[in-house]
Design a protein around this motif. Structure first.
Motif, PDB file in Angstrom:
ATOM      1  N   ASP A 185      17.957  36.731 -30.780  1.00  0.00           N
ATOM      2  CA  ASP A 185      16.716  37.177 -30.162  1.00  0.00           C
ATOM      3  C   ASP A 185      16.974  37.882 -28.823  1.00  0.00           C
ATOM      4  OD1 ASP A 185      13.534  35.595 -29.281  1.00  0.00           O
ATOM      5  OD2 ASP A 185      13.989  37.551 -30.152  1.00  0.00           O
ATOM      6  N   TYR A 186      17.926  37.371 -28.083  1.00  0.00           N
ATOM      7  CA  TYR A 186      18.288  37.955 -26.798  1.00  0.00           C
ATOM      8  C   TYR A 186      19.811  37.998 -26.668  1.00  0.00           C
ATOM      9  CZ  TYR A 186      13.508  37.372 -25.071  1.00  0.00           C
ATOM     10  OH  TYR A 186      12.150  37.452 -24.903  1.00  0.00           O
ATOM     11  N   ARG A 221      22.320  38.388 -23.305  1.00  0.00           N
ATOM     12  CA  ARG A 221      22.330  38.418 -21.849  1.00  0.00           C
ATOM     13  C   ARG A 221      23.757  38.520 -21.333  1.00  0.00           C
ATOM     14  NH1 ARG A 221      18.665  34.185 -23.279  1.00  0.00           N
ATOM     15  NH2 ARG A 221      16.500  34.658 -22.691  1.00  0.00           N
ATOM     16  N   ALA A 277      19.591  41.393 -19.291  1.00  0.00           N
ATOM     17  CA  ALA A 277      19.161  40.856 -20.572  1.00  0.00           C
ATOM     18  C   ALA A 277      18.531  41.959 -21.404  1.00  0.00           C
ATOM     19  CB  ALA A 277      18.174  39.715 -20.370  1.00  0.00           C
ATOM     20  N   SER A 318      16.263  42.212 -25.143  1.00  0.00           N
ATOM     21  CA  SER A 318      15.645  41.473 -26.244  1.00  0.00           C
ATOM     22  C   SER A 318      15.909  42.169 -27.572  1.00  0.00           C
ATOM     23  CB  SER A 318      14.143  41.364 -26.012  1.00  0.00           C
ATOM     24  OG  SER A 318      13.539  42.635 -26.211  1.00  0.00           O
ATOM     25  N   ASN A 319      15.574  41.469 -28.648  1.00  0.00           N
ATOM     26  CA  ASN A 319      15.720  42.060 -29.974  1.00  0.00           C
ATOM     27  C   ASN A 319      14.865  43.317 -30.098  1.00  0.00           C
ATOM     28  OD1 ASN A 319      16.687  41.993 -32.725  1.00  0.00           O
ATOM     29  ND2 ASN A 319      14.613  41.414 -33.297  1.00  0.00           N
ATOM     30  N   SER A 334      13.623  45.402 -25.021  1.00  0.00           N
ATOM     31  CA  SER A 334      13.195  45.259 -23.623  1.00  0.00           C
ATOM     32  C   SER A 334      14.356  44.768 -22.784  1.00  0.00           C
ATOM     33  CB  SER A 334      12.037  44.269 -23.534  1.00  0.00           C
ATOM     34  OG  SER A 334      10.931  44.729 -24.267  1.00  0.00           O
ATOM     35  N   THR A 335      14.432  45.296 -21.568  1.00  0.00           N
ATOM     36  CA  THR A 335      15.537  44.930 -20.673  1.00  0.00           C
ATOM     37  C   THR A 335      15.004  44.350 -19.372  1.00  0.00           C
ATOM     38  OG1 THR A 335      15.637  47.144 -19.709  1.00  0.00           O
ATOM     39  CG2 THR A 335      17.034  46.722 -21.620  1.00  0.00           C
ATOM     40  N   ARG A 372      16.721  33.104 -32.368  1.00  0.00           N
ATOM     41  CA  ARG A 372      15.311  32.790 -32.570  1.00  0.00           C
ATOM     42  C   ARG A 372      15.156  31.358 -33.051  1.00  0.00           C
ATOM     43  NH1 ARG A 372      15.892  37.661 -35.082  1.00  0.00           N
ATOM     44  NH2 ARG A 372      15.957  36.651 -37.098  1.00  0.00           N
ATOM     45  N   ARG A 389      16.744  28.501 -30.729  1.00  0.00           N
ATOM     46  CA  ARG A 389      17.204  28.827 -29.380  1.00  0.00           C
ATOM     47  C   ARG A 389      18.631  28.348 -29.131  1.00  0.00           C
ATOM     48  NH1 ARG A 389      14.462  33.106 -28.335  1.00  0.00           N
ATOM     49  NH2 ARG A 389      12.289  32.816 -28.931  1.00  0.00           N
TER      50      ARG A 389
END
Length: 117
Positions: A32-33, A35, A50, A52-53, A56-57, A100, A103
């Motif tokens: 999912d992420y 980092r 970071a 995201s899938n 988004s940064t 996801r 976690r």
């Protein structure tokens, strides 16, 4: 399970640039992420970027405008472009993946970045 391998660290003069790579393998579809963290001598580990899938940064203030996280989805690789490097950026840089649902956290072995003249 996710495996992460970082590369691209090295010795750079202040003001220079480096690009780190994080190659992911295994259950990459569960991520999912991704980092990037770093841990300098005598310091705690800190988050530096970071993604995201969804793409988004985010960045902390300390590196915003100097560091850029990006990815090559086809190659399951995430990059950290670091510009205008400073001696305080000296650290071991680690790639982290968070999956996801459960976690789960996975870490790479780290790559050393040293900024010195």
């Amino acid at each position: 399970q996710v495996q992460l391998v970082e590369s691209g660290g090295g010795l750079v003069q202040p003001g220079g640039s480096l690009r780190l790579s994080c190659a992911a393998s295994g259950s990459v579809d569960s991520i999912d992420y991704i980092r990037w963290y770093r841990q300098g001598p005598g310091k705690e580990r800190e988050l530096v970027a970071a993604i995201s899938n969804g793409g988004s940064t985010s960045y902390p203030h300390s590196v915003k405008g100097r560091f850029t996280i990006s990815r090559n989805t086809a190659k399951n690789t995430v990059f950290l472009q670091m510009n205008n490097l400073k001696p305080e950026d000296t650290a071991v840089y680690y790639c982290n993946a968070e999956t996801r649902i459960l976690r789960n956290q996975y870490w790479g072995q780290g790559t050393q970045v040293t900024i010195s003249s």
